[in-house]
Design a protein around this motif. Structure first.
Motif, short mmCIF file in Angstrom:
data_model
loop_
_atom_site.label_atom_id
_atom_site.label_comp_id
_atom_site.label_asym_id
_atom_site.label_seq_id
_atom_site.Cartn_x
_atom_site.Cartn_y
_atom_site.Cartn_z
N ASP A 87 -5.58 2.76 17.84
CA ASP A 87 -5.23 1.49 17.20
C ASP A 87 -3.78 1.49 16.78
O ASP A 87 -3.09 2.50 16.86
CB ASP A 87 -6.09 1.28 15.93
CG ASP A 87 -7.56 1.07 16.24
OD1 ASP A 87 -7.86 0.30 17.17
OD2 ASP A 87 -8.40 1.67 15.55
N VAL A 88 -3.35 0.33 16.29
CA VAL A 88 -2.10 0.24 15.55
C VAL A 88 -2.47 -0.16 14.13
O VAL A 88 -3.47 -0.84 13.90
CB VAL A 88 -1.08 -0.73 16.18
CG1 VAL A 88 -0.53 -0.16 17.47
CG2 VAL A 88 -1.67 -2.12 16.40
N GLU A 89 -1.67 0.30 13.17
CA GLU A 89 -2.00 0.11 11.76
C GLU A 89 -0.83 -0.49 11.01
O GLU A 89 0.31 -0.06 11.15
CB GLU A 89 -2.35 1.47 11.13
CG GLU A 89 -2.71 1.36 9.67
CD GLU A 89 -2.87 2.72 8.99
OE1 GLU A 89 -3.74 2.80 8.10
OE2 GLU A 89 -2.14 3.67 9.35
N ILE A 90 -1.15 -1.50 10.19
CA ILE A 90 -0.14 -2.08 9.30
C ILE A 90 0.09 -1.11 8.15
O ILE A 90 -0.85 -0.61 7.54
CB ILE A 90 -0.61 -3.45 8.76
CG1 ILE A 90 -0.60 -4.48 9.89
CG2 ILE A 90 0.27 -3.89 7.58
CD1 ILE A 90 -1.12 -5.85 9.50
N LYS A 91 1.35 -0.88 7.87
CA LYS A 91 1.75 -0.02 6.76
C LYS A 91 2.88 -0.69 5.99
O LYS A 91 3.62 -1.50 6.53
CB LYS A 91 2.26 1.34 7.27
CG LYS A 91 1.22 2.23 7.90
CD LYS A 91 0.22 2.76 6.91
CE LYS A 91 0.82 3.82 6.02
NZ LYS A 91 -0.12 4.36 5.05
N ARG A 92 2.99 -0.30 4.74
CA ARG A 92 4.11 -0.68 3.89
C ARG A 92 4.37 -2.18 3.83
O ARG A 92 5.51 -2.63 3.84
CB ARG A 92 5.37 0.06 4.30
CG ARG A 92 5.26 1.58 4.24
CD ARG A 92 5.08 2.05 2.80
NE ARG A 92 4.86 3.46 2.71
CZ ARG A 92 5.81 4.34 2.38
NH1 ARG A 92 7.02 3.94 2.13
NH2 ARG A 92 5.50 5.61 2.31
N MET A 93 3.30 -2.96 3.73
CA MET A 93 3.42 -4.41 3.56
C MET A 93 3.84 -4.66 2.13
O MET A 93 3.17 -4.23 1.19
CB MET A 93 2.06 -5.05 3.85
CG MET A 93 2.00 -6.49 3.54
SD MET A 93 3.00 -7.43 4.67
CE MET A 93 2.65 -9.04 4.07
N TYR A 94 4.98 -5.34 1.95
CA TYR A 94 5.50 -5.57 0.61
C TYR A 94 6.38 -6.81 0.60
O TYR A 94 7.18 -7.02 1.51
CB TYR A 94 6.32 -4.36 0.15
CG TYR A 94 6.90 -4.52 -1.24
CD1 TYR A 94 6.09 -4.39 -2.37
CD2 TYR A 94 8.24 -4.79 -1.42
CE1 TYR A 94 6.61 -4.53 -3.64
CE2 TYR A 94 8.77 -4.92 -2.70
CZ TYR A 94 7.96 -4.80 -3.80
OH TYR A 94 8.47 -4.94 -5.06
#
Length: 168
Positions: A87-94
């Motif tokens: 998969d691809v993963e969303i990170k560091r959403m801010y």
């Protein structure tokens, strides 16, 4: 990607765009630090070690870094997409506090989804904490559905929420 929105509370017009930038972009780094500080305060009573592991990211796994910027180039929002197994993963959403609730987060999610689609990805996953109801609301609104918590967040158990979205 561009965004123009009106902040209904103050009636100010916010003009921004989302750019793909390098992980090492200084504005992106500053936003990641602000996020780490905010999340650290939010979960301080649960111990620093668990939060640090959950937020860690290897730079070489990052496929995309999105930065929402104002017309003068000020960084107001950040999102990253990394490879996580198949998969691809969303990170560091801010998003900076003064720019929340006016469409910046939605534009960042749209940008990362478009990047993933353009690169043939089939599914995006993400994990967020149980003390972030606004994030949960944003992801649900964007079409993400709850899934079982996955590695590397299993150790956070009931304090974590995981979501996925299949891409067309």
């Amino acid at each position: 990607m561009h965004g123009v929105t009106t902040d209904e509370t103050s009636r100010r017009r916010i003009v921004f765009r989302v750019l793909g930038v390098g992980w090492d972009d200084e504005r992106a780094r500053v936003l990641r630090e602000a996020m780490s500080e905010e999340v650290g305060r939010l979960y301080a009573d649960r111990g620093h070690e668990a939060g640090s592991r959950a937020l860690s990211i290897q730079e070489d796994s990052v496929l995309y870094t999105g930065l929402a910027v104002t017309g003068d180039g000020q960084g107001i929002g950040h999102i990253a997409l990394r490879r996580l197994r198949s998969d691809v993963e969303i990170k560091r959403m801010y998003v900076r506090p003064g720019y929340r609730g006016v469409g910046v987060a939605g534009a960042l999610v749209d940008a990362v989804e478009q990047f993933a689609r353009d690169h043939g990805e089939r599914r995006i996953v993400l994990a967020t904490g149980d003390r972030q109801p606004e994030a949960v609301g944003l992801y649900r609104k964007a079409g993400f559905t709850p899934i079982e918590i996955y590695p590397p967040y299993v150790h956070l158990g009931k304090h974590s929420k995981a979501f996925a979205k299949l891409l067309a």
